[in-house]
Scaffold this motif. Structure first.
Motif, PDB file in Angstrom:
ATOM      1  N   GLU B  97      61.888  39.309  35.625  1.00 35.31           N
ATOM      2  CA  GLU B  97      62.948  38.545  34.977  1.00 35.31           C
ATOM      3  C   GLU B  97      64.343  39.099  35.232  1.00 35.31           C
ATOM      4  N   ASP B  98      64.428  40.407  35.185  1.00 37.57           N
ATOM      5  CA  ASP B  98      65.767  41.007  35.187  1.00 37.57           C
ATOM      6  C   ASP B  98      66.182  41.590  36.541  1.00 37.57           C
ATOM      7  N   ASP B  99      65.288  41.575  37.497  1.00 40.36           N
ATOM      8  CA  ASP B  99      65.600  42.204  38.780  1.00 40.36           C
ATOM      9  C   ASP B  99      64.955  41.385  39.884  1.00 40.36           C
ATOM     10  N   ARG B 100      65.777  40.740  40.669  1.00 46.52           N
ATOM     11  CA  ARG B 100      65.226  39.807  41.659  1.00 46.52           C
ATOM     12  C   ARG B 100      64.619  40.498  42.873  1.00 46.52           C
ATOM     13  N   ARG B 101      64.749  41.828  42.921  1.00 47.25           N
ATOM     14  CA  ARG B 101      64.049  42.538  43.992  1.00 47.25           C
ATOM     15  C   ARG B 101      62.589  42.771  43.620  1.00 47.25           C
ATOM     16  N   ALA B 102      62.358  42.880  42.312  1.00 46.47           N
ATOM     17  CA  ALA B 102      61.052  43.362  41.847  1.00 46.47           C
ATOM     18  C   ALA B 102      60.029  42.252  41.683  1.00 46.47           C
ATOM     19  N   ILE B 103      58.764  42.657  41.639  1.00 49.70           N
ATOM     20  CA  ILE B 103      57.648  41.735  41.474  1.00 49.70           C
ATOM     21  C   ILE B 103      56.843  42.166  40.262  1.00 49.70           C
ATOM     22  N   ALA B 104      56.561  41.195  39.381  1.00 51.05           N
ATOM     23  CA  ALA B 104      55.735  41.488  38.209  1.00 51.05           C
ATOM     24  C   ALA B 104      54.311  41.043  38.496  1.00 51.05           C
ATOM     25  N   LEU B 105      53.365  41.888  38.153  1.00 49.31           N
ATOM     26  CA  LEU B 105      51.964  41.601  38.457  1.00 49.31           C
ATOM     27  C   LEU B 105      51.183  41.274  37.194  1.00 49.31           C
ATOM     28  N   VAL B 106      50.362  40.257  37.301  1.00 51.05           N
ATOM     29  CA  VAL B 106      49.467  39.910  36.189  1.00 51.05           C
ATOM     30  C   VAL B 106      48.083  39.600  36.758  1.00 51.05           C
ATOM     31  N   LEU B 107      47.066  39.756  35.922  1.00 50.29           N
ATOM     32  CA  LEU B 107      45.716  39.408  36.337  1.00 50.29           C
ATOM     33  C   LEU B 107      45.486  37.917  36.169  1.00 50.29           C
ATOM     34  N   THR B 108      44.744  37.341  37.069  1.00 53.16           N
ATOM     35  CA  THR B 108      44.251  35.985  36.883  1.00 53.16           C
ATOM     36  C   THR B 108      43.017  36.060  35.985  1.00 53.16           C
ATOM     37  N   PRO B 109      42.570  34.928  35.447  1.00 54.47           N
ATOM     38  CA  PRO B 109      41.309  34.950  34.691  1.00 54.47           C
ATOM     39  C   PRO B 109      40.167  35.544  35.521  1.00 54.47           C
ATOM     40  N   LYS B 110      40.130  35.188  36.794  1.00 56.87           N
ATOM     41  CA  LYS B 110      39.097  35.749  37.663  1.00 56.87           C
ATOM     42  C   LYS B 110      39.230  37.269  37.768  1.00 56.87           C
ATOM     43  N   GLY B 111      40.452  37.732  37.874  1.00 56.36           N
ATOM     44  CA  GLY B 111      40.686  39.167  37.956  1.00 56.36           C
ATOM     45  C   GLY B 111      40.235  39.873  36.686  1.00 56.36           C
ATOM     46  N   ARG B 112      40.470  39.195  35.552  1.00 57.53           N
ATOM     47  CA  ARG B 112      40.068  39.798  34.278  1.00 57.53           C
ATOM     48  C   ARG B 112      38.552  39.924  34.192  1.00 57.53           C
ATOM     49  N   THR B 113      37.850  38.875  34.556  1.00 53.87           N
ATOM     50  CA  THR B 113      36.382  38.956  34.470  1.00 53.87           C
ATOM     51  C   THR B 113      35.830  39.941  35.497  1.00 53.87           C
ATOM     52  N   THR B 114      36.424  39.974  36.667  1.00 53.91           N
ATOM     53  CA  THR B 114      35.988  40.965  37.663  1.00 53.91           C
ATOM     54  C   THR B 114      36.144  42.375  37.107  1.00 53.91           C
ATOM     55  N   LEU B 115      37.291  42.621  36.505  1.00 57.47           N
ATOM     56  CA  LEU B 115      37.542  43.942  35.924  1.00 57.47           C
ATOM     57  C   LEU B 115      36.549  44.253  34.817  1.00 57.47           C
ATOM     58  N   GLU B 116      36.300  43.258  33.961  1.00 59.17           N
ATOM     59  CA  GLU B 116      35.388  43.494  32.833  1.00 59.17           C
ATOM     60  C   GLU B 116      33.967  43.760  33.309  1.00 59.17           C
ATOM     61  N   ASN B 117      33.506  42.931  34.247  1.00 59.60           N
ATOM     62  CA  ASN B 117      32.145  43.128  34.750  1.00 59.60           C
ATOM     63  C   ASN B 117      32.009  44.477  35.444  1.00 59.60           C
ATOM     64  N   ALA B 118      32.985  44.801  36.273  1.00 57.85           N
ATOM     65  CA  ALA B 118      32.918  46.067  36.998  1.00 57.85           C
ATOM     66  C   ALA B 118      32.941  47.239  36.021  1.00 57.85           C
ATOM     67  N   THR B 119      33.806  47.130  35.010  1.00 59.26           N
ATOM     68  CA  THR B 119      33.893  48.213  34.039  1.00 59.26           C
ATOM     69  C   THR B 119      32.560  48.433  33.337  1.00 59.26           C
ATOM     70  N   ALA B 120      31.917  47.335  32.967  1.00 65.02           N
ATOM     71  CA  ALA B 120      30.626  47.452  32.288  1.00 65.02           C
ATOM     72  C   ALA B 120      29.612  48.149  33.170  1.00 65.02           C
ATOM     73  N   ARG B 121      29.552  47.707  34.426  1.00 63.48           N
ATOM     74  CA  ARG B 121      28.556  48.314  35.308  1.00 63.48           C
ATOM     75  C   ARG B 121      28.892  49.773  35.630  1.00 63.48           C
ATOM     76  N   LEU B 122      30.193  50.043  35.783  1.00 67.32           N
ATOM     77  CA  LEU B 122      30.595  51.419  36.087  1.00 67.32           C
ATOM     78  C   LEU B 122      30.296  52.350  34.918  1.00 67.32           C
ATOM     79  N   THR B 123      30.525  51.852  33.722  1.00 63.90           N
ATOM     80  CA  THR B 123      30.244  52.685  32.551  1.00 63.90           C
ATOM     81  C   THR B 123      28.761  53.015  32.474  1.00 63.90           C
ATOM     82  N   GLU B 124      27.938  52.008  32.732  1.00 61.97           N
ATOM     83  CA  GLU B 124      26.490  52.257  32.781  1.00 61.97           C
ATOM     84  C   GLU B 124      26.164  53.337  33.804  1.00 61.97           C
ATOM     85  N   HIS B 125      26.703  53.177  34.999  1.00 62.37           N
ATOM     86  CA  HIS B 125      26.398  54.123  36.062  1.00 62.37           C
ATOM     87  C   HIS B 125      26.885  55.532  35.721  1.00 62.37           C
TER      88      HIS B 125
END
Lengths: 157, 157
Positions: B97-125
């Motif tokens: 918003e405040d700096d036109r050089r910069a890029i703000a990153l957000v997760l997509t819904p797919k990214g969120r589920t990927t992260l959640e699934n991976a976290t679950a499996r990694l924690t198990e491992h």
DNA sequence: TATTGTTATACTCTATAACTATA
DNA sequence: TATAGTTATAGAGTATAACAATA
């Protein structure tokens, strides 16, 4: 109990990552790798070749494959690494006595002094890096890490 | 007390290497890296991209540079990694918003589920990999490793 | 047939330098 | 001038497959 807004400073900036041992091991390993470079990198010595020198020194005449196995280095990659150490004058190849396919590795005098000097400097650097660890904490750390190493799964190969 | 000949099995096969914390950290880190592959590698997720997803999830809208800094990834390398995550549909780029050089990153819904699934499996491992550690030992391990991480030297850059 | 070393090749992570567009 | 992101490139470690020589 509301407004539990956490400032994203330091820890929570990592999210779930902060709870994974594997991530912290990776970063800690990287800290030591950088320190390795500061300690002996100026001489062009890297972690993996140094490790190979140490293994050969511990078992003179060890076969190339066995040396790689001790360090988790694949045969195909050992070839290039040993070539490099031979060309640098640190390692000599000899014919294995009982198996004409195999190669026995020994350190040259230059390789021995390189190993000794590097070991001395690395030990100093590690002592400095772990300066705020008590002897007990250091032993505890190594003990815990060794138990993780023991969980290594053999590669399919 | 003579004939203290040590069989070169297991430990002394490493020589001086066996006394260096950095080496053991490297191998232990590699054990977790391999396990990461077994846990979620089938989905094409790797350690570094996973770490980035975690950091973005913890601070939605974080800038690309700040995300890299939290993980010790250089700006130049972040570009390719973020490209990959965007193309995989895990991350969205937004204008800061405040700096036109910069890029703000957000997760997509797919990214969120990927992260959640991976976290679950990694924690198990990780739980399995550390099955013979008591809760106290595990906390001790993480605590000791964190103190090493804190010794990281800032890069020249 | 299996093993030792070799070659070729690819992928991932990391590092540096030079560039752009904004600040 | 300095900063955020980009591009290009190189080095290092690791992985697989196919091969020759020997066991």
């Amino acid at each position: 109990m509301q407004d539990a807004e956490v400032e994203p400073g330091r820890h929570d900036a990592l999210g779930v990552l902060d709870g994974l041992v594997g991530y912290h091991l990776r970063r800690a390993s990287s800290v030591f790798a950088s320190d390795f470079g500061r300690a002996v990198g100026g001489d062009g010595l890297r972690q993996v070749p140094f490790a190979i020198l140490s293994v050969i020194a511990a078992s003179p005449g060890i076969r190339q494959g066995a040396a790689g196995e001790a360090l988790g280095i694949k045969r195909a990659n050992m070839v290039v690494l040993i070539n490099e150490l031979v060309e640098a004058g640190h390692v000599d190849r000899r014919a294995a006595e009982d198996d004409r396919r195999a190669i026995a590795l020994v350190l040259t005098p230059k390789g021995r002094t390189t190993l000794e000097n590097a070991t001395a400097r690395l030990t100093e650097h590690e002592d400095e890096l772990l300066a705020d660890f008590t002897a007990g904490e250091r032993d505890m750390l190594i003990g815990l890490i060794r138990r993780i190493e023991a969980r290594e799964q053999p590669p399919a190969d």
